[in-house]
Scaffold this motif. Sequence first.
Motif, PDB file in Angstrom:
ATOM      1  N   CYS A 163      21.329  51.694  70.784  1.00 30.84           N
ATOM      2  CA  CYS A 163      20.415  50.807  69.732  1.00 30.84           C
ATOM      3  C   CYS A 163      21.563  49.504  69.310  1.00 30.84           C
ATOM      4  O   CYS A 163      21.744  49.554  68.218  1.00 30.84           O
ATOM      5  CB  CYS A 163      19.905  51.443  68.415  1.00 30.84           C
ATOM      6  SG  CYS A 163      18.864  50.629  67.699  1.00 30.84           S
ATOM      7  N   HIS A 204      13.470  59.813  54.098  1.00 31.47           N
ATOM      8  CA  HIS A 204      12.493  60.601  55.101  1.00 31.47           C
ATOM      9  C   HIS A 204      13.282  62.031  55.122  1.00 31.47           C
ATOM     10  O   HIS A 204      12.513  63.032  55.035  1.00 31.47           O
ATOM     11  CB  HIS A 204      12.589  60.289  56.439  1.00 31.47           C
ATOM     12  CG  HIS A 204      12.114  58.742  56.665  1.00 31.47           C
ATOM     13  ND1 HIS A 204      10.846  58.486  56.646  1.00 31.47           N
ATOM     14  CD2 HIS A 204      12.970  57.621  56.375  1.00 31.47           C
ATOM     15  CE1 HIS A 204      10.777  57.215  56.807  1.00 31.47           C
ATOM     16  NE2 HIS A 204      11.897  56.453  56.629  1.00 31.47           N
ATOM     17  N   ALA A 205      14.645  62.341  54.935  1.00 32.27           N
ATOM     18  CA  ALA A 205      15.087  63.610  54.897  1.00 32.27           C
ATOM     19  C   ALA A 205      14.700  64.165  53.481  1.00 32.27           C
ATOM     20  O   ALA A 205      14.238  65.289  53.446  1.00 32.27           O
ATOM     21  CB  ALA A 205      16.790  63.497  55.205  1.00 32.27           C
ATOM     22  N   GLY A 259      18.117  62.122  47.135  1.00 31.94           N
ATOM     23  CA  GLY A 259      17.654  60.997  48.075  1.00 31.94           C
ATOM     24  C   GLY A 259      16.223  61.154  48.246  1.00 31.94           C
ATOM     25  O   GLY A 259      15.784  62.215  48.586  1.00 31.94           O
ATOM     26  N   GLY A 260      15.525  59.918  48.293  1.00 33.48           N
ATOM     27  CA  GLY A 260      14.217  59.820  48.637  1.00 33.48           C
ATOM     28  C   GLY A 260      13.732  59.125  49.957  1.00 33.48           C
ATOM     29  O   GLY A 260      12.753  58.622  50.152  1.00 33.48           O
ATOM     30  N   GLY A 262      17.780  57.196  62.462  1.00 36.09           N
ATOM     31  CA  GLY A 262      16.453  57.635  62.657  1.00 36.09           C
ATOM     32  C   GLY A 262      15.623  58.309  61.632  1.00 36.09           C
ATOM     33  O   GLY A 262      16.004  59.300  60.897  1.00 36.09           O
ATOM     34  N   TYR A 263      14.292  57.800  61.350  1.00 33.66           N
ATOM     35  CA  TYR A 263      13.455  58.552  60.620  1.00 33.66           C
ATOM     36  C   TYR A 263      13.070  60.047  60.884  1.00 33.66           C
ATOM     37  O   TYR A 263      13.329  60.806  60.082  1.00 33.66           O
ATOM     38  CB  TYR A 263      12.172  57.809  60.287  1.00 33.66           C
ATOM     39  CG  TYR A 263      12.248  56.282  60.269  1.00 33.66           C
ATOM     40  CD1 TYR A 263      13.122  55.838  59.234  1.00 33.66           C
ATOM     41  CD2 TYR A 263      11.507  55.513  60.623  1.00 33.66           C
ATOM     42  CE1 TYR A 263      13.455  54.635  59.207  1.00 33.66           C
ATOM     43  CE2 TYR A 263      11.641  54.001  60.571  1.00 33.66           C
ATOM     44  CZ  TYR A 263      12.325  53.677  59.656  1.00 33.66           C
ATOM     45  OH  TYR A 263      12.557  52.201  59.498  1.00 33.66           O
ATOM     46  N   THR A 297      25.305  51.152  61.547  1.00 31.70           N
ATOM     47  CA  THR A 297      24.330  50.694  62.319  1.00 31.70           C
ATOM     48  C   THR A 297      23.833  49.275  61.734  1.00 31.70           C
ATOM     49  O   THR A 297      24.377  48.581  60.806  1.00 31.70           O
ATOM     50  CB  THR A 297      22.958  51.608  61.705  1.00 31.70           C
ATOM     51  OG1 THR A 297      21.906  51.236  62.785  1.00 31.70           O
ATOM     52  CG2 THR A 297      22.539  51.826  60.459  1.00 31.70           C
ATOM     53  N   GLY A 298      22.601  48.672  62.071  1.00 31.97           N
ATOM     54  CA  GLY A 298      22.310  47.366  61.912  1.00 31.97           C
ATOM     55  C   GLY A 298      20.786  47.044  61.993  1.00 31.97           C
ATOM     56  O   GLY A 298      20.099  47.934  62.606  1.00 31.97           O
ATOM     57  N   SER A 312      13.628  52.126  56.106  1.00 35.20           N
ATOM     58  CA  SER A 312      14.866  51.099  56.176  1.00 35.20           C
ATOM     59  C   SER A 312      14.784  50.226  57.079  1.00 35.20           C
ATOM     60  O   SER A 312      15.337  48.811  56.776  1.00 35.20           O
ATOM     61  CB  SER A 312      16.050  51.845  56.015  1.00 35.20           C
ATOM     62  OG  SER A 312      16.074  52.793  55.150  1.00 35.20           O
ATOM     63  N   CYS A 313      14.450  50.637  58.318  1.00 35.55           N
ATOM     64  CA  CYS A 313      14.601  49.543  59.546  1.00 35.55           C
ATOM     65  C   CYS A 313      13.258  49.317  59.921  1.00 35.55           C
ATOM     66  O   CYS A 313      12.274  48.635  59.461  1.00 35.55           O
ATOM     67  CB  CYS A 313      15.687  50.333  60.252  1.00 35.55           C
ATOM     68  SG  CYS A 313      16.123  49.212  61.719  1.00 35.55           S
ATOM     69  N   VAL A 365      22.566  60.158  41.316  1.00 35.54           N
ATOM     70  CA  VAL A 365      23.892  61.184  41.233  1.00 35.54           C
ATOM     71  C   VAL A 365      25.129  60.832  41.236  1.00 35.54           C
ATOM     72  O   VAL A 365      25.379  60.335  42.422  1.00 35.54           O
ATOM     73  CB  VAL A 365      23.244  62.389  42.172  1.00 35.54           C
ATOM     74  CG1 VAL A 365      24.335  63.427  42.135  1.00 35.54           C
ATOM     75  CG2 VAL A 365      21.801  62.777  41.784  1.00 35.54           C
ATOM     76  N   GLY A 406      17.398  57.973  39.340  1.00 33.28           N
ATOM     77  CA  GLY A 406      18.561  57.731  38.684  1.00 33.28           C
ATOM     78  C   GLY A 406      19.792  58.089  39.817  1.00 33.28           C
ATOM     79  O   GLY A 406      19.390  58.351  40.803  1.00 33.28           O
ATOM     80  N   GLN A 442      20.878  61.192  57.441  1.00 41.23           N
ATOM     81  CA  GLN A 442      21.877  60.268  58.078  1.00 41.23           C
ATOM     82  C   GLN A 442      23.291  60.723  57.538  1.00 41.23           C
ATOM     83  O   GLN A 442      24.060  60.233  58.204  1.00 41.23           O
ATOM     84  CB  GLN A 442      21.574  58.700  57.678  1.00 41.23           C
ATOM     85  CG  GLN A 442      22.235  57.814  58.069  1.00 41.23           C
ATOM     86  CD  GLN A 442      21.141  56.740  58.970  1.00 41.23           C
ATOM     87  OE1 GLN A 442      20.115  56.892  58.951  1.00 41.23           O
ATOM     88  NE2 GLN A 442      21.909  55.606  59.630  1.00 41.23           N
ATOM     89  N   GLY A 496      21.391  59.389  53.130  1.00 47.36           N
ATOM     90  CA  GLY A 496      21.089  58.219  54.033  1.00 47.36           C
ATOM     91  C   GLY A 496      22.516  57.420  54.029  1.00 47.36           C
ATOM     92  O   GLY A 496      23.485  57.853  54.307  1.00 47.36           O
TER      93      GLY A 496
END
Lengths: 573, 428
Positions: A272, A12-13, A9-10, A371-372, A195-196, A42-43, A121, A119, A365, A152
């Motif tokens: 939110c 924020h986490a 995953g690329g 949230g970032y 979420t939206g 993303s948002c 996973v 790639g 997430q 995420g």
Amino acid sequence: MKFDVVVVGGGHAGCEAAAVAARLGASVALIAINAAAVGSMSCNPAIGGVGKGHLVREIDVFDGLIAAAADDAAIHYRMLNASKGAAVRGPRVQADRNLFRQSIQRRMKDFPTLKIVEGEVIELDFNGGKLSGVHLASGDVIAAKAVILATGTFLGGRLFRGKERFDGGRIGESGAHRLSQQLRSLSLPIRRLKTGTPPRLDGRTIDWSRAARQASDTEPWHMSADAPARRNTQLFCGITRTLPTTHEIIRAGFGDSPLFSGDIEGRGPRYCPSIEDKIRRFADRDSHQIFLEPETLNGCLIYPNGISTSLSADTQQAFIHSIPALEKAEIVVPGYAVEYDHIDPRILSRELGVRDVEGLFMAGQINGTTGYEEAAAQGLVAGLSAACRALDRPAPIFDRTSSYIGVLVDDLTLQGVTEPYRMLTSRAEHRLHLRADNAEARLRVTAVASGAISDAKAVAMERRALQRKRAAALAGNEDAGSEDIPRAIREEIETDRHYAPYVQRQRSEVARLRSDRTRLPVGFDFMSVGGLSSEMIERLSLARPDSVEQASRINGITPAALTALLVAARAVA
Amino acid sequence: MARAQNNSGRDPDTIFALSSGALPSAIAIVRISGPRARDALDHLAGAVPEVGCAALRTLRHDGEILDQAMLLWFAGPRTVTGEDVAEIHLHGSRAVVDACFAALQSLGLRMADPGEFTRRALFNGKMDLSAVEGLADLLAAETESQRRDAIRRQRGFIPQRLHEWRSRLTHVAAAIEAAIDYDGEEEVGGDPVYVIGGIRTLLREIERVLALAPAERLREGIRVAIIGPPNAGKSTLFNQLIGRDAAIVSDIAGTTRDVIECPIAIDGIPFLLVDTAGLRTTADPIEKIGVGKARDEAELADILVDLAADRDSERCVAVSAKADVTDARPGTLAVSVHKDTGIVQLQERLVEMAAAMIPLQGEVAFDRRYRQALAAVRNDLSVAVGTTDPLLVAEHIRLAIRELDRVLGGDGVEDMLDALFGRFCLGK
Ligand SMILES: Cc1cc2nc3c(=O)[nH]c(=O)nc-3n(C[C@H](O)[C@H](O)[C@H](O)COP(=O)(O)OP(=O)(O)OC[C@H]3O[C@@H](n4cnc5c(N)ncnc54)[C@H](O)[C@@H]3O)c2cc1C
């Protein structure tokens, strides 16, 4: 290929996890479905806020990416709660999303031991029952001592807009389904959340003369303690509001809403809510505020904050046009909702490792947060833990009495989540001590000891620590020679003094709690405690508290259950 | 089933006890709790009645008839202890009860330890601590007002009242926290008038409760201390009020060297009457201790009967004792034990003053444990209304809620967030 740590995953986490592991000297591969999108937001195009800004400052003490990248990309600064007590002041910036992504990618390139791999996973690789790496869709296998999942909203991701359904982790990017299936087959507790996001507008089609303006703060503060002076042009945000006709149009569109039809089963964040949710739940309100936030320096893309929606594209178009200043606004990308898999974070240790799968960590997430900043904070924790494990050194433990990161990890792993978890200052009982402006004073020693910070950062922090010491010695003495100490530090010390009586009282309470903390041994069998109801056993077994004190903080644990637990714990001790 | 309620890995013992009063009596009730309660009934009566229905059966053991008894059967977990529970209503003779106990023992059940039923109820979440305390008090209640208070407490009046306060505090907290965590949103101006007004009202209600005598007073009685200089007639008055010669009476000043206590009831209100040593400076070491105790007692007492004071005050009745010998001081109640005057009036005064300290119908006295928590809540709320920094107001409200959570068990943050999102439309 073999690495100490593989990060899947690329976001924020993932980025924060990979970067901190690399700072510790581990060899790291960061795998993302789309390498060009590494470091994407993303948002909403904002970093920080009340509680979230506190997290960003704490990550910065560990030399993390998010604060520095936010400064690189900032096009609007705002200190929330500026008029309230210093402990809850929340630094927040609007960030140009392209500049932010570029800054993250540039910073990642600087680490010689960090490699970005494109790639998907599809499976975790096990060798003789032990986690040994990951399989990619391409057929490649990447071996690793530790794996961090930071997927995420992508796991089993499904997008909704009116009656439309798409597969995907976010718009334009496909989801990850095979990994989701494998995790289920490992019988990890997987649930769904939702979420939206609002429609994005073309800024050139907005009538800005009809919107109120909110200018950027002129006070020269930054997200990172080591940021250079502000360099981007500062933009203003606009404010407009929905009208009763907007609400009528939205109500007329309820029929197509996947939220109300029950098609979305995952629970969304209460803090939110989508505009359709607000209008349904708070029917008495005839208007809601909308902030028009620039997403890019050129002002072409606008994020209308306050109208997240998964209504049909037609309804979105119609209600947007009913709003003052947006009568002619063009939608660039319509809003949508995403429903995705997350794991019950109570299966995680305080290091964010899956307790029953050696070497597997989870961050972001996937653990039920939004949230970032929350994602980045977990990335830091998981990255530190995984690298320390691979390098065979002790990982720092974050405590809720000294950091929001500690509050986050403790809440997640002890209480689990029922809705996407967002940081709020009201979650921190030591709020008066956990300020955004004293993050460095609180965490510097831990950060230095963790080995996760560069020499330059260590030197800068050392210098400021000495200034703090001097400022404290001179405090209360008007005409003492403190002019050469930066104003921010003098104010920080002033604030320390202001809250000192409260902080002192909390400290002694913490000390008292710690001193009579009856420990529960690892693997303690809650079934063996006489007199516990099955509900209590379930709650305790899921959270696996390591002390009676911690058990006392688990939601729904009755005083009677605690008494029984205390008796049993004393017996085994 | 009881099994589901208690996952200790092994079954708990099944216990029994006589749950009615002393024998012999018209009826003796034997209560059984635990996983084998059903088997035991089945064995003794050959069948188990429908849940919650009484059935008259002949009890047999080892081929012998024990008694004709009424049986009741309740399946766990919805029972008082949370386990399977059975009741056997026997004829209340010692022999019958002994035979029944012997039979139960031979079936592998055992006599309950004191308080064991209650403990199981507590462990299985059937009662909170306050309910348990109430039950214990009920068993010890002697006078009418004690009994009423005990019943109310057992039904959870105190937790109810505390929960209500906690819920109101939670709403106040939600308003403040919303303004902090959602700065800049129009929903939450954090209306200070509403917030402070809410706290003030609560503060008044809590102060009213703290002004009542603590619940222990209802158990032990309202403390009435008789004070005055040596030889003023304290002990004579004491003896007259209790109706027997408990205190040593003599003409030598300083005879009463210690504090003597005696519980009495007047009009159904329990009093604890206290006779003290005369308040004077003395060289006699033993008497000195007595005088010191008398001073403490004057502090501790709820009501003072002062034989030297010239007029009544809030918790003090001024009495001229020995009104038959010396003239009564003007403005005081004249009492003569020998002429039997004034005693009834004094008793009436005591009842009147006690009534103000005793909870009104619908009110409940709070135990020391709760009063301590409430006093802490009051202190925090008083500070909260006195500061203008919203963060410190919030802090003191959080502390107050936590005090209540300590006695109620509960999760302040989650409940506050529920209140917050329930009331405010937040989130941009
Ligand atoms: C539609 C939408 C609405 C949102 N609304 C809000 C909001 O209102 N408020 C808020 O606070 N936050 C919101 N967010 C959430 C915010 O974007 C996330 O919390 C944050 O980005 C999560 O970070 P992350 O690192 O956990 O994952 P993400 O940023 O989602 O990154 C996931 C990464 O994992 C990679 N990946 C996933 N699976 C695989 C795989 N199998 N193999 C390889 N790579 C993989 C992806 O390529 C991606 O790089 C929203 C997100 C979306 C998509």
